[in-house]
Scaffold this motif. Sequence first.
Motif, PDB file in Angstrom:
ATOM      1  N   ARG A   1       0.821  -1.204   0.000  1.00 15.91           N
ATOM      2  CA  ARG A   1       0.000   0.000   0.000  1.00 15.91           C
ATOM      3  C   ARG A   1       0.861   1.263   0.000  1.00 15.91           C
ATOM      4  N   GLN A   2       1.910   1.255   0.811  1.00 21.45           N
ATOM      5  CA  GLN A   2       2.770   2.433   0.882  1.00 21.45           C
ATOM      6  C   GLN A   2       3.506   2.675  -0.429  1.00 21.45           C
ATOM      7  N   LEU A   3       3.929   1.600  -1.089  1.00 24.27           N
ATOM      8  CA  LEU A   3       4.603   1.759  -2.368  1.00 24.27           C
ATOM      9  C   LEU A   3       3.646   2.334  -3.409  1.00 24.27           C
ATOM     10  N   GLY A   4       2.425   1.822  -3.448  1.00 28.99           N
ATOM     11  CA  GLY A   4       1.439   2.368  -4.370  1.00 28.99           C
ATOM     12  C   GLY A   4       1.148   3.831  -4.094  1.00 28.99           C
ATOM     13  N   ALA A   5       1.015   4.182  -2.812  1.00 27.59           N
ATOM     14  CA  ALA A   5       0.733   5.576  -2.453  1.00 27.59           C
ATOM     15  C   ALA A   5       1.886   6.488  -2.846  1.00 27.59           C
ATOM     16  N   ALA A   6       3.117   6.017  -2.617  1.00 29.20           N
ATOM     17  CA  ALA A   6       4.288   6.830  -2.979  1.00 29.20           C
ATOM     18  C   ALA A   6       4.331   7.063  -4.488  1.00 29.20           C
ATOM     19  N   PHE A   7       4.095   5.997  -5.256  1.00 30.12           N
ATOM     20  CA  PHE A   7       4.079   6.140  -6.711  1.00 30.12           C
ATOM     21  C   PHE A   7       3.062   7.193  -7.136  1.00 30.12           C
ATOM     22  N   GLN A   8       1.865   7.117  -6.560  1.00 31.83           N
ATOM     23  CA  GLN A   8       0.815   8.047  -6.966  1.00 31.83           C
ATOM     24  C   GLN A   8       1.149   9.475  -6.556  1.00 31.83           C
ATOM     25  N   ASN A   9       1.655   9.652  -5.342  1.00 31.07           N
ATOM     26  CA  ASN A   9       1.921  11.003  -4.862  1.00 31.07           C
ATOM     27  C   ASN A   9       3.043  11.688  -5.639  1.00 31.07           C
ATOM     28  N   VAL A  10       4.095  10.937  -5.966  1.00 33.45           N
ATOM     29  CA  VAL A  10       5.168  11.568  -6.739  1.00 33.45           C
ATOM     30  C   VAL A  10       4.687  11.855  -8.158  1.00 33.45           C
ATOM     31  N   ASN A  11       3.813  11.018  -8.683  1.00 37.57           N
ATOM     32  CA  ASN A  11       3.251  11.310 -10.007  1.00 37.57           C
ATOM     33  C   ASN A  11       2.359  12.539  -9.977  1.00 37.57           C
ATOM     34  N   PHE A  12       1.649  12.754  -8.869  1.00 45.16           N
ATOM     35  CA  PHE A  12       0.866  13.983  -8.739  1.00 45.16           C
ATOM     36  C   PHE A  12       1.775  15.206  -8.839  1.00 45.16           C
ATOM     37  N   LEU A  13       2.949  15.131  -8.187  1.00 41.09           N
ATOM     38  CA  LEU A  13       3.881  16.261  -8.227  1.00 41.09           C
ATOM     39  C   LEU A  13       4.451  16.467  -9.618  1.00 41.09           C
TER      40      LEU A  13
END
Length: 301
Positions: free
Chosen positions: A183-195
Amino acid sequence: MTPTSRDDSGESLGRFSRAADTASTEVIRSYSTSFGLATRLLGERHRQHVRNIYAMVRIADEIVDGVAAEAGLDASAQSEALASYVAETHRSMRVGYSTDLVLHAFARTARECGIDEDLTQPFFDSMRADIDTATEFTAFDADAHERYVYGSAEVVGLMCLRVFLRDENPTTVQREILTHGARQLGAAFQNVNFLRDLADDTDRLQRGYLGDSGRLTDADRDAWVRTITSQLADARRSIPLLPKDARAAVRSALALFEALTRRVAKTPASTLYERRVRVPDPMKALLAARAVIVTSVERDR
């Protein structure tokens, strides 16, 4: 029976399923050099399953993120297209067959690996939210951000985890650590892509996934970088519990997004609204090679 067909006692279905896998592989090849590279590092027993997951979610994302609109579909027609895709995905998961090649491939993966609607439905809910907010600029508050990230990214990590663990027997504690890491890896991927996608999300899609009702400042960027760095660190701690033939791929993907996060951290927030930050292909190859080396000398758990 058509003039060119023959009864091969299941060979026709096998041929169709191989064609479905080929279609899914072509989707990831066309859309993502990063994840395409990572999947090549997976053990053969995992590789196609993860490609099938990627293809299914990629096509759903394209329905709501521009392709359907470019084809002339308004928001209502996009909603209908997504609803049809959702219904066919879930139907094919139940019966193990679809006339849609990508969904046929995904259905076979879902049935073999135990992926069910408790993971696919939250994903589709997040995709539907993109259509619902596409008509005017919408800034996501903290709760909306959390729901969206869970559905759009964390559940994809959990789908991949079910692939990796389908032949494994981790302890309850190990499974909890692995679930949190996925879950944390997926969230990190999404958040950095948002940036990195601030320009496109703000100007074209009219969405502020990071709560940016106005413009993110450098301080806002730094706060998100700290969050992403923490999420990646949590994910890294779970990698040694994965089957060894999944670790190099996950390490490679994680290392890529660490490198991307470092580049985002050095980019002024104002510049993030002007161009997309990326990691050069030679650096991607180097990070993948390092992940393979680390995994090759790592002792099995």
